[in-house]
Motif scaffolding. Structure first.
Motif, PDB file in Angstrom:
ATOM      1  N   MET A  35       0.826  -1.211   0.000  1.00 55.48           N
ATOM      2  CA  MET A  35       0.000   0.000   0.000  1.00 55.48           C
ATOM      3  C   MET A  35       0.862   1.264   0.000  1.00 55.48           C
ATOM      4  O   MET A  35       0.398   2.332  -0.324  1.00 55.48           O
ATOM      5  CB  MET A  35      -0.894   0.045   1.247  1.00 55.48           C
ATOM      6  CG  MET A  35      -1.842  -1.103   1.374  1.00 55.48           C
ATOM      7  SD  MET A  35      -2.997  -1.066   0.019  1.00 55.48           S
ATOM      8  CE  MET A  35      -3.765  -2.658   0.202  1.00 55.48           C
ATOM      9  N   MET A  36       2.103   1.127   0.438  1.00 53.15           N
ATOM     10  CA  MET A  36       2.888   2.315   0.744  1.00 53.15           C
ATOM     11  C   MET A  36       3.555   2.968  -0.458  1.00 53.15           C
ATOM     12  O   MET A  36       3.840   4.154  -0.440  1.00 53.15           O
ATOM     13  CB  MET A  36       3.945   1.942   1.768  1.00 53.15           C
ATOM     14  CG  MET A  36       4.088   2.980   2.845  1.00 53.15           C
ATOM     15  SD  MET A  36       4.874   2.248   4.256  1.00 53.15           S
ATOM     16  CE  MET A  36       6.105   3.490   4.599  1.00 53.15           C
ATOM     17  N   GLY A  37       3.796   2.207  -1.501  1.00 50.45           N
ATOM     18  CA  GLY A  37       4.595   2.738  -2.595  1.00 50.45           C
ATOM     19  C   GLY A  37       3.821   3.392  -3.718  1.00 50.45           C
ATOM     20  O   GLY A  37       4.405   3.969  -4.630  1.00 50.45           O
ATOM     21  N   THR A  38       2.490   3.286  -3.659  1.00 50.69           N
ATOM     22  CA  THR A  38       1.687   3.839  -4.736  1.00 50.69           C
ATOM     23  C   THR A  38       0.519   4.643  -4.164  1.00 50.69           C
ATOM     24  O   THR A  38       0.153   4.452  -3.016  1.00 50.69           O
ATOM     25  CB  THR A  38       1.086   2.718  -5.613  1.00 50.69           C
ATOM     26  OG1 THR A  38       0.530   1.719  -4.753  1.00 50.69           O
ATOM     27  CG2 THR A  38       2.122   2.083  -6.509  1.00 50.69           C
TER      28      THR A  38
END
Lengths: 264, 318
Positions: A90-93
């Motif tokens: 969830m964190m990279g996009t």
């Protein structure tokens, strides 16, 4: 390419939860080094990567990337040199934005963002071709919201975003840990391909000793905030899980090589 | 009933004006993921600035621009309190809002309200929108294009057009990323602090512009005109999303649905006043209850109706 000198980091200093996460870490990466990082929980692996990425300032020491001292540079400024993939898919996009919009954001990493169009038609064509190389069928879903993708698809996309503009340093923080084994293998395979193609200087944390041995040209193991094992070259090529565990018990002074180390 | 029909054009005009404020709220609440309470103050700041300058004989477009400008300044203050001083966003907004109470009084020369003298025909004719024009257009004293619905409608379309363009630019896209995922934004080299400040400025600029239009419409500004503005803004955002969310996917249409939400809100309020004969003092209580209800629906849905086959993301804000 990357030069880390004596960095220290303490969390929650002066409280009962005080934790010295990094105890004077020194590490130098040559251009094109692909270094895998292993170690048990709380060994300081993620802390090391976050220190390099500039998530927070370190207490002591210096970090230099390609001759530029970034020790006191804000996270978003360092991003110019660094591509990152996180453990949490969830964190990279940006989930509420489209696939092509996410790529366009990444294509502008380290550049001034003005009032030009956020994405051009030519870019879309380019992204379509790039997504095809992932072989996940994403090339036909350019305008889909990233929130609709699976964890593996998101990690592959994040990897593409991190390397869209060739980074001087690629930081992979257990980027396959949250995926099922089959997807993890595929993402790792893509990683190997991209790193090899662009000859990227890479730091990859993994919870899997076999992956750490199978990939990269150098392996470091962390233990209680320090780098305790650093293997490269021929020695790295000949490394097995058994020899690694043997090395570890010698360095840490404990006979029993922790199961946790092997299992993550 | 006739009463209600007669009041309808006025209600729609008001709804359109508040709709511009609600679009400002949409920028912070939906795009930046910040509940910004500055608006309760900056709405009045815009109105006060407008009326005071207008009474001095300043060109009306300059007055509107000045209102937009002070609104942006208010947003700047909240943004700096949040990013530079590290105060939680909601508290930063409350602080600015409180401070603005004094600022608004100072702008109005330490009076609780200031009025535009619309008995004076020359003054009235200088206005872009006025409650008076609603009747005058119907009576044939003014051309149809001076009707507030038409004029404010054009304003709304212009605002939507500019925002649609802006959020499609590199900067605008980075602003959306800031709200969607701050970690990702920073990893992509985006200065999320600067973007938050920028978003708060744009938002409050629009809120103050809306305040200026309302004070023009009702021909006065007073210190309490912005009270509960955030709730009306949220109501408009929620109503618009609930009614049009499934059909309106495009960003411009989403902004339009916010404006429509505000209109519906005012028409319903008008209906409650004219048809149910409720004392208008209870309006704020009714608004608060309605918004509380709508805000809790997604949560309850997620809690009690989760795990439906096929439905994956429960309680998602998108």
């Amino acid at each position: 390419m990357l030069e880390i000198k004596g960095i220290w980091k303490t969390f929650n200093a002066g409280t009962v939860n005080e934790k010295v996460a990094l105890k004077g870490v020194d590490l130098t990466l040559a251009d094109g080094d692909f270094v895998t990082v292993i170690g048990g929980n709380g060994a300081g692996k993620s802390t090391l990567l976050n220190a390099v990425a500039g998530v927070w300032p370190v207490d002591q020491g210096s970090i230099t990337i390609d001759g530029v001292d970034v020790t006191h540079l804000a996270e978003y400024k360092r991003a110019k040199y660094i591509g990152r993939v996180f453990q949490d898919p969830m964190m990279g996009t940006a989930a509420t934005m489209q696939i092509d919009e996410n790529l366009a954001l990444a294509a502008r990493r380290g550049r001034f963002r003005g009032l030009r169009r956020g994405i051009s038609r030519a870019e879309r064509q380019e992204y379509r071709a790039l997504l095809e190389t992932l072989d996940l069928g994403l090339e036909d879903r350019l305008t889909s919201k990233v929130g609709l993708l699976s964890g593996g698809q998101r990690q592959a996309l994040t990897l593409l975003m991190a390397t869209l503009q060739r980074p001087k340093l690629l930081l992979l923080d257990e980027h396959t840990a949250a995926l099922d084994p089959k997807t993890a293998a595929k993402v790792l395979d893509t990683t190997e391909k991209i790193v090899g193609r662009d000859k990227l200087t890479t730091l990859m944390i993994t919870h899997n000793m076999r992956d750490a041995i199978a990939h990269g040209n150098r392996l470091i193991m962390m233990y209680e905030g320090r780098i305790v094992i650093d293997v490269s070259g021929q020695q790295k090529k000949e490394l097995t899980v058994e020899t690694l565990l043997g090395l570890f018990s010698k360095v840490s002074g404990s006979d029993e090589a922790d199961d946790k180390l092997l299992l993550g | 009933m006739g009463n209600f029909i007669g009041a309808l054009p006025g209600a729609i005009s008001q709804g359109l004006i508040w709709g511009i404020m609600a679009i400002g709220v949409y920028i912070t609440y939906k795009i930046l993921d910040i509940a910004d309470l500055t608006v309760d103050g900056s709405f009045c700041t815009g109105g006060a600035m407008f009326v005071v300058l207008f009474a001095e004989g300043v060109n009306i477009w300059v007055c509107l621009l000045a209102a937009l400008g002070v609104g942006m300044l208010a947003g700047l203050v909240t943004g700096l309190l949040h990013t530079v001083c590290g105060i939680p966003a909601i508290l930063s907004g409350i602080l600015t809002q409180l401070g603005l109470w004094s600022v608004n009084l100072a702008i109005m020369g330490m009076k609780a309200n200031v009025a535009i003298n619309i008995i004076d025909r020359a003054q009235l004719d200088r206005l872009l929108v006025s409650l008076r024009f609603v009747r005058e257009v119907v009576n044939g004293d003014r051309p149809f294009y001076r009707h507030p619905i038409f004029v404010v409608g054009l304003f709304t379309l212009a605002v939507i057009g500019v925002l649609y363009w802006f959020f499609g630019t590199e900067r605008g896209a980075s602003l959306r990323a800031t709200g969607a995922n701050g970690n990702m934004a920073r990893a992509q080299g985006i200065n999320t602090d600067v973007n938050k400040v920028l978003g708060l400025m744009v938002s409050n600029g629009l809120v103050a512009l809306s305040g200026a239009l309302l004070s023009q419409y009702q021909s006065f500004a007073d210190t309490s005109m912005g009270k509960g503005a955030i709730v009306i803004g949220l109501a408009a955002v929620i109503i618009g999303e609930a009614l049009f969310g499934r059909v309106f996917r495009n960003f411009a249409l989403k902004l339009l649905s916010v404006s429509l939400g505000a209109i519906i809100y005012y028409v319903v309020i008008q209906a409650v006043i004219s048809l149910a004969n409720i004392n208008s003092n209870y309006l704020k209580l009714i608004s608060a209850c309605v918004v509380a209800l709508f805000l809790s629906v997604p949560y309850w849905k997620g809690r009690y109706f989760a795990k439906k086959p096929g439905g994956k993301e429960v309680g998602s804000r998108a």
